[in-house]
Design a protein around this motif. Structure first.
Motif, PDB file in Angstrom:
ATOM      1  N   LEU A  62       0.823  -1.210   0.000  1.00 26.85           N
ATOM      2  CA  LEU A  62       0.000   0.000   0.000  1.00 26.85           C
ATOM      3  C   LEU A  62       0.860   1.264   0.000  1.00 26.85           C
ATOM      4  O   LEU A  62       0.572   2.228  -0.712  1.00 26.85           O
ATOM      5  CB  LEU A  62      -0.930   0.010   1.210  1.00 26.85           C
ATOM      6  N   GLU A  63       1.900   1.247   0.816  1.00 23.22           N
ATOM      7  CA  GLU A  63       2.800   2.392   0.878  1.00 23.22           C
ATOM      8  C   GLU A  63       3.437   2.655  -0.491  1.00 23.22           C
ATOM      9  O   GLU A  63       3.481   3.786  -0.968  1.00 23.22           O
ATOM     10  CB  GLU A  63       3.884   2.142   1.934  1.00 23.22           C
ATOM     11  N   ILE A  64       3.912   1.592  -1.122  1.00 23.49           N
ATOM     12  CA  ILE A  64       4.546   1.720  -2.438  1.00 23.49           C
ATOM     13  C   ILE A  64       3.547   2.236  -3.456  1.00 23.49           C
ATOM     14  O   ILE A  64       3.837   3.176  -4.230  1.00 23.49           O
ATOM     15  CB  ILE A  64       5.141   0.368  -2.876  1.00 23.49           C
ATOM     16  N   VAL A  65       2.341   1.660  -3.476  1.00 22.14           N
ATOM     17  CA  VAL A  65       1.329   2.058  -4.454  1.00 22.14           C
ATOM     18  C   VAL A  65       0.918   3.510  -4.245  1.00 22.14           C
ATOM     19  O   VAL A  65       0.801   4.278  -5.208  1.00 22.14           O
ATOM     20  CB  VAL A  65       0.096   1.118  -4.372  1.00 22.14           C
ATOM     21  N   ARG A  66       0.698   3.894  -3.000  1.00 21.74           N
ATOM     22  CA  ARG A  66       0.294   5.286  -2.737  1.00 21.74           C
ATOM     23  C   ARG A  66       1.364   6.270  -3.174  1.00 21.74           C
ATOM     24  O   ARG A  66       1.059   7.311  -3.754  1.00 21.74           O
ATOM     25  CB  ARG A  66      -0.046   5.455  -1.258  1.00 21.74           C
ATOM     26  N   ARG A  67       2.627   5.948  -2.899  1.00 20.85           N
ATOM     27  CA  ARG A  67       3.716   6.830  -3.357  1.00 20.85           C
ATOM     28  C   ARG A  67       3.765   6.884  -4.875  1.00 20.85           C
ATOM     29  O   ARG A  67       4.004   7.938  -5.460  1.00 20.85           O
ATOM     30  CB  ARG A  67       5.051   6.336  -2.787  1.00 20.85           C
ATOM     31  N   ILE A  76      12.442   4.143  -9.222  1.00 19.88           N
ATOM     32  CA  ILE A  76      12.999   4.581  -7.938  1.00 19.88           C
ATOM     33  C   ILE A  76      12.434   3.728  -6.802  1.00 19.88           C
ATOM     34  O   ILE A  76      13.166   3.279  -5.914  1.00 19.88           O
ATOM     35  CB  ILE A  76      12.697   6.076  -7.704  1.00 19.88           C
ATOM     36  N   LEU A  77      11.124   3.478  -6.844  1.00 21.22           N
ATOM     37  CA  LEU A  77      10.502   2.651  -5.806  1.00 21.22           C
ATOM     38  C   LEU A  77      11.029   1.221  -5.840  1.00 21.22           C
ATOM     39  O   LEU A  77      11.242   0.600  -4.791  1.00 21.22           O
ATOM     40  CB  LEU A  77       8.979   2.667  -5.963  1.00 21.22           C
ATOM     41  N   ALA A  78      11.245   0.693  -7.034  1.00 19.32           N
ATOM     42  CA  ALA A  78      11.776  -0.667  -7.154  1.00 19.32           C
ATOM     43  C   ALA A  78      13.169  -0.760  -6.534  1.00 19.32           C
ATOM     44  O   ALA A  78      13.484  -1.740  -5.848  1.00 19.32           O
ATOM     45  CB  ALA A  78      11.805  -1.090  -8.618  1.00 19.32           C
ATOM     46  N   LYS A  79      14.002   0.244  -6.760  1.00 22.12           N
ATOM     47  CA  LYS A  79      15.335   0.250  -6.157  1.00 22.12           C
ATOM     48  C   LYS A  79      15.241   0.372  -4.638  1.00 22.12           C
ATOM     49  O   LYS A  79      15.888  -0.359  -3.900  1.00 22.12           O
ATOM     50  CB  LYS A  79      16.161   1.419  -6.691  1.00 22.12           C
ATOM     51  N   GLY A  87       7.981  -2.929 -13.145  1.00 19.54           N
ATOM     52  CA  GLY A  87       6.694  -3.483 -13.555  1.00 19.54           C
ATOM     53  C   GLY A  87       5.881  -3.987 -12.371  1.00 19.54           C
ATOM     54  O   GLY A  87       4.647  -3.982 -12.407  1.00 19.54           O
ATOM     55  N   THR A  88       6.556  -4.407 -11.312  1.00 21.47           N
ATOM     56  CA  THR A  88       5.862  -4.863 -10.111  1.00 21.47           C
ATOM     57  C   THR A  88       5.040  -3.724  -9.519  1.00 21.47           C
ATOM     58  O   THR A  88       3.880  -3.908  -9.137  1.00 21.47           O
ATOM     59  CB  THR A  88       6.874  -5.379  -9.064  1.00 21.47           C
ATOM     60  N   VAL A  89       5.623  -2.543  -9.470  1.00 22.90           N
ATOM     61  CA  VAL A  89       4.915  -1.366  -8.939  1.00 22.90           C
ATOM     62  C   VAL A  89       3.701  -1.059  -9.811  1.00 22.90           C
ATOM     63  O   VAL A  89       2.601  -0.816  -9.313  1.00 22.90           O
ATOM     64  CB  VAL A  89       5.863  -0.147  -8.871  1.00 22.90           C
ATOM     65  N   THR A  90       3.895  -1.107 -11.114  1.00 22.34           N
ATOM     66  CA  THR A  90       2.794  -0.837 -12.048  1.00 22.34           C
ATOM     67  C   THR A  90       1.667  -1.848 -11.869  1.00 22.34           C
ATOM     68  O   THR A  90       0.493  -1.468 -11.846  1.00 22.34           O
ATOM     69  CB  THR A  90       3.316  -0.887 -13.504  1.00 22.34           C
ATOM     70  N   ASN A  91       2.020  -3.129 -11.746  1.00 21.94           N
ATOM     71  CA  ASN A  91       1.002  -4.169 -11.552  1.00 21.94           C
ATOM     72  C   ASN A  91       0.228  -3.956 -10.259  1.00 21.94           C
ATOM     73  O   ASN A  91      -0.995  -4.078 -10.236  1.00 21.94           O
ATOM     74  CB  ASN A  91       1.636  -5.558 -11.541  1.00 21.94           C
ATOM     75  N   ILE A  95      -3.804  -3.251  -9.873  1.00 16.98           N
ATOM     76  CA  ILE A  95      -4.662  -4.069  -9.008  1.00 16.98           C
ATOM     77  C   ILE A  95      -5.356  -3.194  -7.970  1.00 16.98           C
ATOM     78  O   ILE A  95      -6.546  -3.354  -7.702  1.00 16.98           O
ATOM     79  CB  ILE A  95      -3.827  -5.186  -8.329  1.00 16.98           C
ATOM     80  N   TYR A  96      -4.617  -2.243  -7.397  1.00 16.35           N
ATOM     81  CA  TYR A  96      -5.187  -1.353  -6.380  1.00 16.35           C
ATOM     82  C   TYR A  96      -6.315  -0.508  -6.966  1.00 16.35           C
ATOM     83  O   TYR A  96      -7.361  -0.341  -6.341  1.00 16.35           O
ATOM     84  CB  TYR A  96      -4.086  -0.457  -5.809  1.00 16.35           C
ATOM     85  N   ARG A  97      -6.127   0.005  -8.167  1.00 19.80           N
ATOM     86  CA  ARG A  97      -7.186   0.801  -8.813  1.00 19.80           C
ATOM     87  C   ARG A  97      -8.421  -0.045  -9.089  1.00 19.80           C
ATOM     88  O   ARG A  97      -9.541   0.420  -8.967  1.00 19.80           O
ATOM     89  CB  ARG A  97      -6.675   1.398 -10.124  1.00 19.80           C
ATOM     90  N   ARG A  98      -8.210  -1.292  -9.490  1.00 20.37           N
ATOM     91  CA  ARG A  98      -9.325  -2.174  -9.850  1.00 20.37           C
ATOM     92  C   ARG A  98     -10.042  -2.738  -8.635  1.00 20.37           C
ATOM     93  O   ARG A  98     -11.266  -2.716  -8.561  1.00 20.37           O
ATOM     94  CB  ARG A  98      -8.798  -3.312 -10.732  1.00 20.37           C
ATOM     95  N   ASP A  99      -9.269  -3.253  -7.642  1.00 17.86           N
ATOM     96  CA  ASP A  99      -9.866  -4.004  -6.531  1.00 17.86           C
ATOM     97  C   ASP A  99      -9.726  -3.326  -5.170  1.00 17.86           C
ATOM     98  O   ASP A  99     -10.204  -3.869  -4.181  1.00 17.86           O
ATOM     99  CB  ASP A  99      -9.232  -5.401  -6.434  1.00 17.86           C
ATOM    100  N   GLY A 100      -9.015  -2.215  -5.128  1.00 25.11           N
ATOM    101  CA  GLY A 100      -8.814  -1.547  -3.851  1.00 25.11           C
ATOM    102  C   GLY A 100      -7.787  -2.279  -2.998  1.00 25.11           C
ATOM    103  O   GLY A 100      -7.004  -3.101  -3.486  1.00 25.11           O
ATOM    104  N   GLU A 101      -7.828  -1.986  -1.706  1.00 26.30           N
ATOM    105  CA  GLU A 101      -6.866  -2.550  -0.770  1.00 26.30           C
ATOM    106  C   GLU A 101      -6.922  -4.076  -0.727  1.00 26.30           C
ATOM    107  O   GLU A 101      -5.901  -4.751  -0.590  1.00 26.30           O
ATOM    108  CB  GLU A 101      -7.177  -1.991   0.617  1.00 26.30           C
ATOM    109  N   ASP A 102      -8.118  -4.647  -0.870  1.00 26.66           N
ATOM    110  CA  ASP A 102      -8.261  -6.107  -0.811  1.00 26.66           C
ATOM    111  C   ASP A 102      -7.513  -6.815  -1.938  1.00 26.66           C
ATOM    112  O   ASP A 102      -7.107  -7.962  -1.783  1.00 26.66           O
ATOM    113  CB  ASP A 102      -9.741  -6.502  -0.862  1.00 26.66           C
ATOM    114  N   GLY A 103      -7.330  -6.148  -3.067  1.00 27.47           N
ATOM    115  CA  GLY A 103      -6.618  -6.755  -4.184  1.00 27.47           C
ATOM    116  C   GLY A 103      -5.156  -7.027  -3.876  1.00 27.47           C
ATOM    117  O   GLY A 103      -4.532  -7.882  -4.496  1.00 27.47           O
ATOM    118  N   LEU A 104      -4.601  -6.288  -2.930  1.00 26.99           N
ATOM    119  CA  LEU A 104      -3.182  -6.460  -2.579  1.00 26.99           C
ATOM    120  C   LEU A 104      -2.971  -7.485  -1.470  1.00 26.99           C
ATOM    121  O   LEU A 104      -1.841  -7.823  -1.151  1.00 26.99           O
ATOM    122  CB  LEU A 104      -2.588  -5.111  -2.154  1.00 26.99           C
TER     123      LEU A 104
END
Length: 154
Positions: A62-67, A76-79, A87-91, A95-104
């Motif tokens: 959640l912290e990463i996605v919000r940033r 930068i976040l991946a490092k 790509g992990t951050v993008t994915n 997921i967060y946009r589609r399913d919200g917090e529960d998706g993570l």
């Protein structure tokens, strides 16, 4: 992409070539070269090493996605968080946009258990319809079988 192709690709990245030019030079699918290029930008030659899959807790995701949604770069976040690739951050953001917090949140693995209980008993009409459907299928099967056998005898 084979390991030797990946090694060659990283050598070319280090010489200053772009992912697109490396894909053309080595005749490799551009998507896989682009993914390797993004990992290389984060890890350098460490992009070639296979890593154990690391699990991240929901709060960290959640912290990463919000940033990221506030404008921080995926690279930068991946490092910073030692993620496999930007790509992990993008994915995770998708997921967060589609399913919200529960998706993570972690998902249970494997098949769902079969529902052994029938939620409501079938009515007599439903039972008869199901039996009628099964009998029609049997008659059709036997008719085709009979036609095949008579055709073989000729």
């Amino acid at each position: 992409m084979s390991h030797s192709d990946a090694v060659s690709a990283v050598e070319l990245f280090e010489q200053g070539l772009t992912a697109k030019s490396v894909a053309l030079a080595l005749d490799i699918a551009p998507n896989s070269v682009q993914m390797l290029y993004e990992r290389w930008q984060v890890r350098g030659t460490g992009a070639l090493m296979t890593r154990d899959r690391k699990q991240y807790d929901v709060e960290t995701k959640l912290e990463i996605v919000r940033r990221h949604l506030q404008g921080a770069s995926g690279r930068i976040l991946a490092k910073e968080y030692d993620l496999p690739s930007p790509g992990t951050v993008t994915n995770w953001a998708k997921i967060y946009r589609r399913d919200g917090e529960d998706g993570l949140r972690p998902k249970k693995r494997g098949r769902r258990p079969a529902n052994r209980e029938n939620p409501r008993p079938e009515s007599e009409i439903e039972q008869l319809r199901r039996e009628n459907e099964r009998l029609r299928a049997e008659v059709a099967y036997l008719g085709k079988l009979r036609a095949l056998r008579s055709h073989e005898r000729r």
